[in-house]
Design a protein around this motif. Structure first.
Motif, PDB file in Angstrom:
ATOM      1  N   ARG A 116       0.790  -1.272  -0.024  1.00 51.99           N
ATOM      2  CA  ARG A 116       0.005  -0.086  -0.171  1.00 51.99           C
ATOM      3  C   ARG A 116       0.963   1.178   0.012  1.00 51.99           C
ATOM      4  NH1 ARG A 116      -4.633  -2.303   4.286  1.00 51.99           N
ATOM      5  NH2 ARG A 116      -5.859  -3.002   2.821  1.00 51.99           N
ATOM      6  N   ALA A 117       1.818   1.272   0.862  1.00 54.72           N
ATOM      7  CA  ALA A 117       2.839   2.298   0.740  1.00 54.72           C
ATOM      8  C   ALA A 117       3.420   2.625  -0.514  1.00 54.72           C
ATOM      9  CB  ALA A 117       3.964   2.252   1.915  1.00 54.72           C
ATOM     10  N   LEU A 118       3.778   1.617  -1.436  1.00 52.83           N
ATOM     11  CA  LEU A 118       4.094   1.869  -2.757  1.00 52.83           C
ATOM     12  C   LEU A 118       2.904   1.951  -3.978  1.00 52.83           C
ATOM     13  CD1 LEU A 118       6.633  -1.092  -2.689  1.00 52.83           C
ATOM     14  CD2 LEU A 118       7.302   1.405  -2.560  1.00 52.83           C
ATOM     15  N   GLY A 119       1.720   2.137  -3.188  1.00 55.32           N
ATOM     16  CA  GLY A 119       0.748   2.495  -4.054  1.00 55.32           C
ATOM     17  C   GLY A 119      -0.155   1.430  -4.546  1.00 55.32           C
ATOM     18  N   HIS A 120      -0.144   0.197  -3.913  1.00 58.17           N
ATOM     19  CA  HIS A 120      -0.881  -0.893  -4.593  1.00 58.17           C
ATOM     20  C   HIS A 120      -1.665  -1.642  -3.629  1.00 58.17           C
ATOM     21  CE1 HIS A 120       2.075  -0.838  -7.900  1.00 58.17           C
ATOM     22  NE2 HIS A 120       2.987  -0.954  -7.075  1.00 58.17           N
ATOM     23  N   GLU A 121      -3.028  -1.448  -3.829  1.00 61.54           N
ATOM     24  CA  GLU A 121      -3.792  -2.044  -2.817  1.00 61.54           C
ATOM     25  C   GLU A 121      -4.196  -3.607  -3.038  1.00 61.54           C
ATOM     26  OE1 GLU A 121      -5.852  -0.748  -0.225  1.00 61.54           O
ATOM     27  OE2 GLU A 121      -4.926   1.122  -0.653  1.00 61.54           O
ATOM     28  N   ARG A 122      -3.926  -4.120  -4.416  1.00 65.35           N
ATOM     29  CA  ARG A 122      -4.210  -5.524  -4.814  1.00 65.35           C
ATOM     30  C   ARG A 122      -2.710  -6.093  -5.623  1.00 65.35           C
ATOM     31  NH1 ARG A 122      -8.653  -8.330  -5.049  1.00 65.35           N
ATOM     32  NH2 ARG A 122      -8.265  -8.899  -7.295  1.00 65.35           N
ATOM     33  N   PHE A 123      -2.421  -7.067  -5.344  1.00 72.40           N
ATOM     34  CA  PHE A 123      -1.135  -7.734  -5.642  1.00 72.40           C
ATOM     35  C   PHE A 123      -1.198  -9.344  -5.703  1.00 72.40           C
ATOM     36  CE2 PHE A 123      -0.813  -6.754  -1.167  1.00 72.40           C
ATOM     37  CZ  PHE A 123      -0.306  -7.772  -0.615  1.00 72.40           C
ATOM     38  N   ALA A 124      -0.259  -9.598  -6.547  1.00 74.57           N
ATOM     39  CA  ALA A 124      -0.011 -11.086  -6.558  1.00 74.57           C
ATOM     40  C   ALA A 124       1.011 -11.190  -5.575  1.00 74.57           C
ATOM     41  CB  ALA A 124       0.523 -11.762  -7.787  1.00 74.57           C
ATOM     42  N   LEU A 125       1.131 -12.648  -5.016  1.00 77.60           N
ATOM     43  CA  LEU A 125       2.154 -12.758  -3.865  1.00 77.60           C
ATOM     44  C   LEU A 125       2.791 -14.328  -3.966  1.00 77.60           C
ATOM     45  CD1 LEU A 125       3.337 -11.719  -1.402  1.00 77.60           C
ATOM     46  CD2 LEU A 125       1.128 -12.770   0.074  1.00 77.60           C
TER      47      LEU A 125
END
Length: 289
Positions: free
Chosen positions: A91-100
């Motif tokens: 989130r701090a890098l601007g991503h609310e959703r991401f693959a992990l």
């Protein structure tokens, strides 16, 4: 050491902790979590490939590498806490959703993130680990000797830290040597970096493992009793542990992940370094699901 072409940042995580994070590429975000006794550097081959069309985020987990190593207060190194780090960093890098994707310890953090933050994790990959609760269930008898370090670091504070701290290079180097089928996959400079970082993180690494024998089990058990599962597409890459330890690995995983692709690989434990092309192939297939 750094991943060439990646930018490095100190990024705020959960509860005042700051993580060392390598970021490269552009596109939909993929977060890669390292294992033991490694740092984010283990993803150097995979990250470079994925960065051609994804934003790739490679943090050092709390307690490892150049990330903060807070004193343990009971849940400081719970996988729930470490998963909250991952979500906060994204989130701090601007991503609310991401693959992990996670390997070893990082996979345990990834699993917990998928269970606790299903709206944030779009796809999940686990490399060569079982969910914590199942790991303890399958280790029994003489076969449990392969996991002696799990039992050592599960002990109360004091003895594990003293024993490991007396010969850290011998302890951590044992796993780098034993678990790699291809010794050349971890070249001398990378091996030296892993040992140096682990040498300075004995207390926090032990705390991470101790959590997996205590609070992490409690969290997994609560999820199992509630019927909670990983709701996103999941890919598991695993050595043939089931045949060696006498259980059905795919069945164990399917209980947690209905949308599962379970793949048995032929390399050693350090898959992203020993067989990066195969890992990249399966991660890209996962991202397309």
């Amino acid at each position: 050491m750094r991943i060439p072409g990646f930018d490095y940042q100190r990024v705020p995580a959960h509860a005042g902790v700051t993580l060392n994070v390598a970021v490269g590429g552009t596109g939909t975000p993929v977060v890669l979590l390292h294992g033991f006794p490694q740092t984010h550097l283990m993803w150097r081959h995979v990250a470079a490939d994925l960065a051609s069309d994804h934003t790739v985020i490679c943090p050092d987990l709390r307690g490892y590498g150049d990330s903060d190593k807070p004193a343990d207060t009971g849940e400081t190194y719970a996988k729930r806490t470490m998963a909250a780090d991952v979500v906060a960093v994204a989130r701090a890098l601007g991503h609310e959703r991401f693959a992990l994707a996670g390997h070893d310890r990082g996979a345990l953090v990834a699993i917990r993130a998928g269970l606790d933050h299903p709206d944030a994790v779009t796809h999940l990959a686990s490399l060569d680990v079982l969910p914590t609760l199942d790991m303890w269930d399958v280790l029994r008898g003489t076969t449990a000797a392969v996991g002696f370090h799990l039992y050592l670091m599960a002990q109360p504070p004091g003895l594990p830290e003293t024993l490991i701290g007396a010969a850290p290079d011998a302890f951590f180097g044992h796993f780098l040597d034993l678990w790699a089928r291809d010794p050349e996959a971890i070249p001398p400079d990378v091996r030296a970096a892993y040992l140096a970082e682990s040498r300075g993180a004995v207390t926090s690494i032990v705390a991470d493992y101790r959590a997996s024998a205590t609070v992490d089990v409690e969290h997994d058990l609560a999820d199992r009793q509630a019927g909670d599962q990983l709701r996103m597409p999941v890919t598991v890459l695993q050595q043939d542990w089931g045949a060696a330890l006498g259980y059905d690995a795919e069945a164990v995983w399917r209980a947690w992940a209905p949308d599962l692709n379970h793949v048995t690989v032929s390399c050693g434990h350090f898959m992203a370094e020993e067989a990066p092309a195969e890992v990249i192939k399966h991660l890209r297939e996962l991202l397309g699901r």
